[in-house]
Every structure is written in structure tokens, then in C-alpha cells.
Design an enzyme around this catalytic site. Structure first.
Site, mmCIF file in Angstrom:
data_model
loop_
_atom_site.group_PDB
_atom_site.id
_atom_site.type_symbol
_atom_site.label_atom_id
_atom_site.label_comp_id
_atom_site.label_asym_id
_atom_site.label_seq_id
_atom_site.Cartn_x
_atom_site.Cartn_y
_atom_site.Cartn_z
ATOM 1 N N ARG A 274 12.056 -18.741 57.816
ATOM 2 C CA ARG A 274 11.136 -18.199 58.817
ATOM 3 C C ARG A 274 10.053 -17.308 58.191
ATOM 4 N NH1 ARG A 274 13.008 -18.164 64.400
ATOM 5 N NH2 ARG A 274 14.108 -20.122 64.642
ATOM 6 N N TYR B 295 21.590 -27.445 71.605
ATOM 7 C CA TYR B 295 20.402 -27.190 72.437
ATOM 8 C C TYR B 295 20.228 -28.287 73.482
ATOM 9 C CZ TYR B 295 19.202 -23.440 69.270
ATOM 10 O OH TYR B 295 19.234 -22.280 68.560
HETATM 11 O O1 CP3 Z 1 9.056 -20.422 58.337
HETATM 12 C C1 CP3 Z 1 9.910 -21.261 58.679
HETATM 13 O O2 CP3 Z 1 11.112 -21.106 58.445
HETATM 14 C C2 CP3 Z 1 9.431 -22.569 59.277
HETATM 15 C C3 CP3 Z 1 9.454 -22.705 60.685
HETATM 16 C C4 CP3 Z 1 10.703 -22.740 61.519
HETATM 17 C C5 CP3 Z 1 10.677 -22.334 62.891
HETATM 18 N N1 CP3 Z 1 11.876 -22.659 63.434
HETATM 19 C C6 CP3 Z 1 9.519 -21.749 63.564
HETATM 20 C C7 CP3 Z 1 9.678 -21.037 64.831
HETATM 21 C C8 CP3 Z 1 11.988 -23.224 61.266
HETATM 22 C C9 CP3 Z 1 12.586 -23.720 59.956
HETATM 23 C C10 CP3 Z 1 12.704 -23.177 62.491
HETATM 24 C C11 CP3 Z 1 14.094 -23.670 62.623
HETATM 25 C C12 CP3 Z 1 14.828 -23.421 63.848
HETATM 26 N N2 CP3 Z 1 14.360 -23.417 65.146
HETATM 27 C C13 CP3 Z 1 16.224 -23.249 63.912
HETATM 28 C C14 CP3 Z 1 17.178 -23.318 62.741
HETATM 29 C C15 CP3 Z 1 17.069 -22.172 61.838
HETATM 30 C C16 CP3 Z 1 17.579 -20.897 62.380
HETATM 31 O O3 CP3 Z 1 16.803 -19.946 62.436
HETATM 32 O O4 CP3 Z 1 18.763 -20.855 62.688
HETATM 33 C C17 CP3 Z 1 16.567 -23.064 65.260
HETATM 34 C C18 CP3 Z 1 17.961 -22.812 65.788
HETATM 35 C C19 CP3 Z 1 15.382 -23.198 66.019
HETATM 36 C C20 CP3 Z 1 15.239 -23.161 67.497
HETATM 37 C C21 CP3 Z 1 14.324 -22.112 67.965
HETATM 38 N N3 CP3 Z 1 12.965 -22.077 67.733
HETATM 39 C C22 CP3 Z 1 14.648 -20.986 68.740
HETATM 40 C C23 CP3 Z 1 16.046 -20.641 69.192
HETATM 41 C C24 CP3 Z 1 13.465 -20.293 68.963
HETATM 42 C C25 CP3 Z 1 13.264 -19.119 69.854
HETATM 43 C C26 CP3 Z 1 13.872 -17.891 69.339
HETATM 44 C C27 CP3 Z 1 12.998 -17.282 68.303
HETATM 45 O O5 CP3 Z 1 13.497 -16.955 67.225
HETATM 46 O O6 CP3 Z 1 11.833 -17.078 68.654
HETATM 47 C C28 CP3 Z 1 12.422 -20.965 68.277
HETATM 48 C C29 CP3 Z 1 11.003 -20.570 68.229
HETATM 49 C C30 CP3 Z 1 10.332 -20.496 66.905
HETATM 50 N N4 CP3 Z 1 10.493 -21.379 65.890
HETATM 51 C C31 CP3 Z 1 9.367 -19.518 66.517
HETATM 52 C C32 CP3 Z 1 8.955 -19.866 65.216
HETATM 53 C C33 CP3 Z 1 7.925 -19.179 64.380
HETATM 54 C C34 CP3 Z 1 8.859 -18.377 67.365
HETATM 55 C C35 CP3 Z 1 8.046 -18.878 68.493
HETATM 56 C C36 CP3 Z 1 6.813 -18.054 68.800
HETATM 57 O O7 CP3 Z 1 6.016 -17.719 67.929
HETATM 58 O O8 CP3 Z 1 6.635 -17.779 70.012
#
Ligand code: CP3
Length: 337
Positions: free
Chosen positions: A24, A146
Site C-alpha cells: 500500500r 468479499y
Molecule cells: O500500493 C499498493 O499496495 C497497491 C494498491 C493496492 C490497493 N489495494 C489500493 C487501495 C493493493 C495491493 C490493494 C490490495 C487489497 N485490496 C487487499 C489485499 C491486501 C491487504 O491490504 O490485505 C484487500 C483486502 C483489498 C480490498 C480493499 N480495497 C479494501 C478492504 C479497501 C477499503 C479499506 C481501505 O483500506 O481503504 C480497499 C480500498 C483501497 N485499495 C484503497 C487503496 C489505495 C483506498 C481507497 C481510497 O483511496 O478511497
């Protein structure tokens, strides 16, 4: 001087300088991300816009001396590509569904993901040559949580009960997701990613009696397929929190590297280094807090894990959005000193 420090480490050839990237790293901890994010009311739309993918992937690379750039996307693009409805609610997270197995289809799969491939190509063209472009997918079990639960949950009782009540349906879902992971990873590799990571972020919630079928088997199938087709592409697996099953995973699958969560004991990681490259596992809270504890734990990882030249510095999970960037500066100062 090694041109690609991260690839060289993943190939077991060691490094000139400590390889580092953070899960992330592209996201809300960066002010430039938060600013750019305002251009899109819809997170999925941002994930499917090639220029946005490229810009956000490059943001952390412009700021820090990372060895890896993970392509900006989300694991939930797979359910979307299979035809399921996926959206993100501000400050709450993803909303999916409802799940109807009969409606999941590969008919528009490639087309639905094609913009991400354009984003990968654009990013590859702009990325400094020494930085490795990392593609990824969510593993079938984590994706299924999910798709069945519809959102982020504190436990997975509903998913486990679904699989018990409808074993045939769950098996079909896992088969579809395993094929989807293989297909999308191949597409990413063809478009230019140089290593891949498979996120099984919720693997530790799988009951022991199902571990083999829901975690090991899909990983076996995905990694075998990729290794046959692209033997030179390193595969990193992140089955968070499953230290007790590492032996099974390393003997049955074709992965090159294991990423460990923060709860993994150092000795388990050292043990895994005998056969695999390891990655992790600084607790994201320690980076968020900074100070002396950060210094102490980074030095510990250097002394205990990095000396083998078979470890990649990373966190145990994604960087927390409120992490002060001066702490990331400090991390880099420590790592690069
Ligand atoms: O920099 C990186 O790692 C690349 C981008 C990346 C994102 N999500 C961007 C993101 C990666 C590799 C993920 C993987 C992801 N997404 C996982 C597996 C890794 C982990 O963290 O366990 C999971 C379970 C998700 C599902 C997901 N996406 C959730 C549950 C959420 C909402 C909760 C949160 O943390 O915001 C997201 C949204 C998300 N994915 C954001 C980003 C930058 C935030 C959204 C925003 O900017 O509004």
C-alpha cells in the site's frame, strides 16, 4: 552494481543494497495521492483509468528510493471483471453483490480488465529501470470472503457457513476464482510486470480442515501454471498469519518468496529462508509511531533477516493511512545508511 536489486534478490542472487518496498505504498499515506483521489468520485473508476494507474503507481517512486513499484489497482477488480457489482463507500470500504454464481462469466473478463493492462504498459515505460514493477491478485479464499460477505468483515462465519451448506457451489466459486487469478496474472505479465504477489490476506481465518483445499490447492494450481509458462517471473505469496502451515505451502507450491505478517516469529522466517526468499514483516503500527522503537525493530530485521541476503524489507501488512511521512523518511535513512 545490480540493475534490479529486487529481482536479483527474488532470484536468490543477493543484493547490492537492501531491497525495499511497502504494501500500500501507493495510497492514502501520500498527500499527492489524497489530492489526486479528488479527481474521482468513484474508486473503481480510478482503478480502471490507465493514466491514474500510472500516476499513482509512480507517486511513491518519485518520493522514495523503493526497489519495487506495485501497480495501483485493487484485488476486487477480479469479481468486477467476472460481472459482479463492486463499489466503494467513502470511509467504509467495498460493497459487493449479491453473488449469483450463474451470472459470473469470463465472457467480458479480458475486456473489463484491458484498461489495467494499458496502465501497466504506461507505467513500465515511465518507471526507472532499476525499479521492479510488481503485479498482483487477491487469492481465491480472500476474494471469496468479499464476494460472499459483500464487504469487509471482522470474522468470516458467513463465508465458512456458506461453504458448509453449499459445498458444491463453494467449490465452483473457488475454481472460477483460481482460473481468474491465473488468467489475470498472465495478462499482467504479458503487459510488463516483472514479479507478482498473491495476497491471501485473510488466510489465517480458514479452518484447519479446509486449509488444504482453500489455501494450498489454489496456490499450487496458480503457481504451477505461472512457473510453467513464465519460469523467470518470481512469485511472492502473502498468506498472512499462517506460520503453522508454511511447510505445506513451500513443498507443494511453486512460489519463490513468502511475505510474512507482523505476527510471524523471526525464527520461522529464518527457517523459510533455507528454501525461499522472505519478505516483511515490520508492524505497520511501529512505522506509524516512529521513534526509538522503529529504529530498534529496523535494526533487528537487518541483523536477523537481511544478513542472509535472502530477505526483502517490507511491512507485515499495508502502510497505515495516517503514517507520518517523516517516519518513512527515517525508515529510508536507516535502511540506506
Ligand atoms: O500500493 C499498493 O499496495 C497497491 C494498491 C493496492 C490497493 N489495494 C489500493 C487501495 C493493493 C495491493 C490493494 C490490495 C487489497 N485490496 C487487499 C489485499 C491486501 C491487504 O491490504 O490485505 C484487500 C483486502 C483489498 C480490498 C480493499 N480495497 C479494501 C478492504 C479497501 C477499503 C479499506 C481501505 O483500506 O481503504 C480497499 C480500498 C483501497 N485499495 C484503497 C487503496 C489505495 C483506498 C481507497 C481510497 O483511496 O478511497
Amino acid at each position: 552494481m545490480k540493475k534490479k536489486n529486487l529481482i536479483s534478490t527474488l532470484q536468490g542472487k543477493g543484493f547490492d543494497k537492501i531491497p525495499i518496498w511497502l504494501m500500500r505504498q501507493a495510497g492514502r499515506s501520500l498527500p499527492e495521492y489524497r489530492n489526486f483521489r479528488k479527481n474521482f468520485s468513484n474508486f473503481m473508476e480510478m482503478c480502471l483509468t490507465p493514466e491514474a494507474i500510472c500516476e499513482i503507481t509512480l507517486q511513491p517512486i518519485r518520493r522514495y528510493d523503493y526497489d519495487g513499484a506495485i501497480i495501483f489497482s485493487d484485488i476486487l477488480v477480479i469479481p468486477y471483471a467476472l460481472g459482479m457489482s463492486v463499489s466503494f463507500v467513502e470511509n467504509e470500504g467495498p460493497r459487493l453483490g449479491p453473488l449469483n454464481l450463474d451470472l459470473l462469466t469470463f465472457e467480458n473478463f479480458d475486456e473489463n480488465l484491458s484498461n489495467i493492462l494499458v496502465g501497466i504498459q504506461k507505467t513500465k515505460n515511465k518507471l526507472p529501470e532499476n525499479v521492479t514493477l510488481i503485479g498482483f491478485v487477491g487469492a481465491p479464499w480472500t476474494l471469496s470472503t468479499y464476494m460472499i460477505g459483500g464487504k469487509t468483515k471482522k470474522n468470516f462465519d458467513d463465508v465458512i457457513q456458506f461453504s458448509l451448506k453449499f459445498p458444491q457451489k463453494y467449490e465452483t466459486l473457488m475454481e472460477i476464482l483460481t482460473d481468474a487469478c491465473i488468467r489475470f496474472l498472465c495478462m499482467q505479465i504479458e503487459s510488463g510486470v516483472e514479479a507478482v504477489q498473491i495476497f491471501d490476506s485473510w488466510a489465517s481465518f480458514v479452518p484447519d480442515c479446509f486449509f488444504d483445499t482453500w489455501v494450498i490447492k489454489p496456490m499450487e494450481k496458480i503457481s504451477n501454471h505461472l512457473k510453467r509458462k513464465y519460469p523467470h517471473i518470481p512469485i511472492i505469496c502473502f498468506p498472512k498469519g499462517i506460520e503453522a502451515h508454511i511447510d505445506q505451502l513451500v513443498t507443494l507450491t511453486d512460489i519463490n518468496a513468502l511475505s510474512f505478517g507482523s505476527s510471524a516469529p523471526i525464527k520461522t522466517i529464518i527457517q523459510a529462508q533455507k528454501t525461499h526468499i522472505t519478505q516483511g514483516n515490520l508492524d505497520p503500527n511501529i512505522l506509524c509511531l516512529g521513534g526509538e522503537i522503529l529504529e530498534k525493530q529496523v535494526i533487528r530485521i537487518q541483523n536477523e533477516l537481511l544478513v542472509s541476503q535472502r530477505h526483502i524489507f517490507n511491512l507485515g501488512h499495508g502502510i497505515l493511512p495516517d503514517t507520518p511521512l517523516e517516519n518513512v523518511d527515517k525508515l529510508f535513512a536507516l535502511i540506506r545508511s
